[in-house]
Structure formats: C-alpha cells, structure tokens
Design a protein around this motif. Structure first.
Motif, short mmCIF file in Angstrom:
data_model
loop_
_atom_site.label_atom_id
_atom_site.label_comp_id
_atom_site.label_asym_id
_atom_site.label_seq_id
_atom_site.Cartn_x
_atom_site.Cartn_y
_atom_site.Cartn_z
N PRO A 304 0.81 -1.22 0.00
CA PRO A 304 0.00 0.00 0.00
C PRO A 304 0.85 1.27 0.00
O PRO A 304 0.48 2.27 -0.64
CB PRO A 304 -0.82 -0.11 1.29
N THR A 308 0.31 3.75 -3.31
CA THR A 308 -0.30 5.07 -3.10
C THR A 308 0.65 6.19 -3.52
O THR A 308 0.21 7.35 -3.67
CB THR A 308 -0.70 5.28 -1.63
N TYR A 396 -5.24 3.63 -5.40
CA TYR A 396 -5.81 3.81 -4.07
C TYR A 396 -6.71 2.63 -3.69
O TYR A 396 -6.68 2.14 -2.56
CB TYR A 396 -6.62 5.11 -4.01
N GLY A 397 -7.52 2.18 -4.64
CA GLY A 397 -8.38 1.04 -4.37
C GLY A 397 -7.59 -0.21 -4.09
O GLY A 397 -7.93 -0.99 -3.18
N VAL A 400 -6.15 -0.31 -0.49
CA VAL A 400 -7.12 -0.68 0.54
C VAL A 400 -7.24 -2.20 0.65
O VAL A 400 -7.29 -2.76 1.76
CB VAL A 400 -8.50 -0.05 0.24
N THR A 401 -7.27 -2.89 -0.48
CA THR A 401 -7.40 -4.36 -0.44
C THR A 401 -6.20 -5.01 0.24
O THR A 401 -6.34 -6.00 0.96
CB THR A 401 -7.56 -4.95 -1.85
N LEU A 403 -4.35 -3.69 2.65
CA LEU A 403 -4.42 -3.43 4.08
C LEU A 403 -5.44 -4.34 4.77
O LEU A 403 -5.18 -4.89 5.85
CB LEU A 403 -4.78 -1.96 4.33
N VAL A 404 -6.60 -4.53 4.15
CA VAL A 404 -7.62 -5.41 4.75
C VAL A 404 -7.13 -6.86 4.72
O VAL A 404 -7.37 -7.63 5.65
CB VAL A 404 -8.96 -5.26 4.03
#
Length: 421
Positions: A304, A308, A396-397, A400-401, A403-404
């Motif tokens: 990430p 980013t 950006y999308g 997020v994936t 990190l989760v």
C-alpha cells in the motif's frame, strides 16, 4: 507406500516450464486484452467486467479439477491427463485471439471463452505437480524456483512480446502459443507418473464423484476448527483484488491517462515482474527461515505504501522539470515487485500445507478458487473507480485491499498456529 527421495531441482525447473508458459500467456493476456476490447468498448468498467466474467468459468471449474486430479488414476498418472487435455487447446485458441478481434466482438469473445476453458482444465494440475515432487519443508524454496520460471515468463511477455506487439498485433499471440505447446511437451516427457510425495489413494474419500468431494470440503470451512484456514483464504481473495486489478488496468492507465503508447505501457509494467523474478528465490529462502506468514505480512504492509505513491509521480515534474516520469514509475513498480515476491511466493505453499499431502489438489483448488474469484470482480471494480473518480484511483483502491488482507492473514495465521500447537 511410495519410497521418498531427494528433491530434484532440475525436475522442479522442468515442471516450472509449465508455469513459465502459463505466466507468459496470462501476463500478456491480462495486459493487452483490455486494450483489444477497447477497439469495441470505451468504458473501463465494462472492459474490466468482461475480463472478470471470463474468469467466472475458471472459478467454477478449477477447484473441482484440482480435487479430481487427486482422485483419478491412469497409466500416465493423475495430473497429466488434464495437462494433455488443456494445454494444446489453450495454445491454439490463444493464437486465434487477434484474428477473432479483427472480425467482430462476438467472435473474439467466443474464442476467448474456449481459450479460458482450456486453461482451467490444466491450471490446477500443473501447479500441483510441484508439491507432488517436493516434501513440505522444501516447498517454499521449490516454489521460489517455480515462481522464478513464472516470473521469467511474465518478463518475456511484458518486455519481449510487448515489443513485438508494436510490430504486429498477432505476432506475440503466435509466439506465446507455440511456447505453450513446447512447455506441454517438456512436461509430458519429464514429470513422474507416480511422484514420490503424491498420494492418490481413495481411502480418504467417501464420495464417488470429484464435484461432491470438493463441495463437501467447501462446507467444512464453515466449521469453527477451520476458521483460521478460512481467514487465510479470505486474505488471498482480498489482496488478489488489488493485484489483479492493477495487472488488468495498468496498461489502460498508462495509455489513456499518461498518454503512453501500448508497447511502452506493457514494457513499464514489466519492471514489476522483473523485481519479482530477481527476488522470487530469495523470498522462498526467507520464507523457509522466517516463516511464510510473517514474510507475507511484511509484503502486505509495503505494497500500500508503494502503490499510493504512484498517483503523485506526475506532480514531481513541477519541482523537478528534468525528471523523467516514466523512469521513476518504473522504479516504483520495481520496488512493488519486491514486496509482491514476499507475498506471492509464500502463498501457495502456505495453503498447500493447510490440508496435508492427501489433500494437496483440494487445497490447490481452494487457492485458485479464492485467488481467481478476485479476478471476477477486480478489473471491473477498479475500472469503475477509475471511471467514477479518476484513473489514479486504480492504485488507491488496490492499496485498501492489501491493508484489509493484512488484517485477515494475521488473524488467520494466529488461529492456525494456535490449533497446530
């Protein structure tokens, strides 16, 4: 009982030729198919959705075939029948893709579906050949070798075939199809018919049909004792959304947002694969020493941070007028490839170990179910973010994936560790 023997890395490398061809074809397909679809369709989300729908067939069939290849017993073993049935057909229809694209969208899609169906027939069995020939404690290192071969295939696609694509759209498809046929011949005449670490005994199974075996196994993941395994598989599903989305949409981002030509966009993406090739074997060795899950978690934190940073690169020229934006982008993608090696080299050995050697094919199928299920939604989902907001939201999308996925992998690894102790 089969007599065990030392690992032959020459044989593992030969098996890796199948992964080389698979990654050569998939990497080029994922990078350039959205651009080919762009001849007919403008929306990035719609193009991504078509790429995702193509993978629906794979998600349904690959896990079942993986389990089936655990059970079948023929004179050429349990994996080779699927390889014989799938690889030559996939090669022929991959070659036909650009010719179908020159006719109509519907002809292109029909050829595409047949190609993908053939790929699903052999994909899980060819990957399961590695653990069939390797003891559990050596699988991270062996998978590093396998991923090295796959990474070379990805490099050949993005550096070599991308350059040929600029000459004639059909040439790279012909070259890749012929290399897939060559890999088939190498596998057929190299792999053991009765590998030392495979167990095809039917005593472990009460069902008579492979589909019922697989779907009964799926239901077992709902049990509390399989909660950790389920969380690990969910993590794989999530981080492959980010990876698959970037793989499928990066050339679109490069061509339509950065105004790069098609060959240059594919070439730039190749730096991600270049880093993966260089660090695949070291990542496998690190996984053997430090543990598979800890190294994967490290990669999921780094990715990430790296991705980013990509949308901010065009703004750097305001402060550094002589800065070559493309070179910087290639450097950032190279760094991302290192982090991806930490994650992806460990993932399949980790999943293969979850079920023991008697269910390698089953867990191979689960691995591809969760990873390829991501491919159904990833290109369309991230393409939709690009359409609604702006093309940089691709990165950006994806961030997020990752990190989760870090959360679920950490939680699942702790549960599985506690169960095993």
């Amino acid at each position: 009982m089969k007599k065990q023997k030392d690992v032959s890395y020459v044989k593992i490398a030969a098996i890796g030729s199948g992964f080389f061809a698979l990654m050569l074809v998939w990497t080029f397909y994922n990078a350039y198919m959205p651009l080919i679809l762009g001849d007919y369709i403008e929306s990035r989300a719609v193009r991504g959705a078509i790429m995702g729908l193509d993978n629906l067939l794979a998600v349904i069939l690959i896990p079942v075939i993986g389990t089936w290849s655990d059970r079948i017993d023929t004179r050429i073993g349990n994996r080779l029948p699927f390889i014989v049935a799938g690889m030559p057909v996939a090669a022929i229809f991959f070659i036909l893709i650009p010719y179908g694209a020159a006719v109509t969208l519907w002809v292109l899609l029909i050829i595409d579906v047949i190609f993908l169906l053939a790929m699903t027939v052999y994909r899980a069995p060819v990957i399961a050949l590695m653990p069939d020939h390797t003891p559990s404690e050596k699988r991270s290192t062996a998978n590093g070798v396998i991923n090295l071969m796959g990474g070379i295939g990805a490099l050949a696609a993005l550096f070599g075939l991308s350059a040929v694509y600029g000459i004639d759209r059909a040439y790279p498809f012909i070259i890749a199809g012929l290399l897939l046929l060559l890999a088939f011949l190498i596998l057929y005449f190299t792999v053991d018919r009765n590998p030392p670490y495979a167990d095809t005994s039917n005593e472990e199974f009460s069902e008579t049909q492979p589909p019922s075996t697989f779907f009964k196994g799926i239901k077992s993941l709902k049990k509390p004792e399989f909660r950790g395994q389920l969380f690990i598989l969910i993590a794989i599903f999530l981080y492959f959304i980010g990876y698959s989305g970037i793989e499928a949409q990066f050339t679109v981002y490069g061509v339509e947002y950065l105004n790069m030509d098609e060959s240059s966009a594919g070439f730039t993406l190749g730096f991600f694969s270049l880093a993966f090739v260089i660090f695949a074997v070291p990542a496998g060795l690190l996984g053997s020493k430090l543990g598979k899950a800890p190294l994967m978690l490290t990669g999921l934190i780094l990715l990430p941070l790296i991705f980013t940073a990509v949308p901010s690169l065009p703004g750097l020229q305001t402060f550094f007028p002589n800065l070559n934006e493309v070179y910087v982008l290639q450097g950032v993608l190279f760094t991302g490839g290192i982090a991806w090696a930490f994650v992806n080299v460990q993932a399949y050995p980790l999943v293969a170990d979850l079920g023991g050697k008697r269910k390698i094919g089953f867990f191979t199928g689960l691995y591809y179910l969760f990873s390829m299920a991501s491919s159904i939604i990833a290109p369309g989902l991230l393409g939709l973010l690009m359409d609604i907001f702006s093309p940089p939201f691709l990165f950006y999308g994806a961030a997020v994936t990752f990190l989760v996925a870090f959360y679920f992998l950490r939680k699942g690894a702790l549960i599985v560790k506690n169960i095993s102790t």
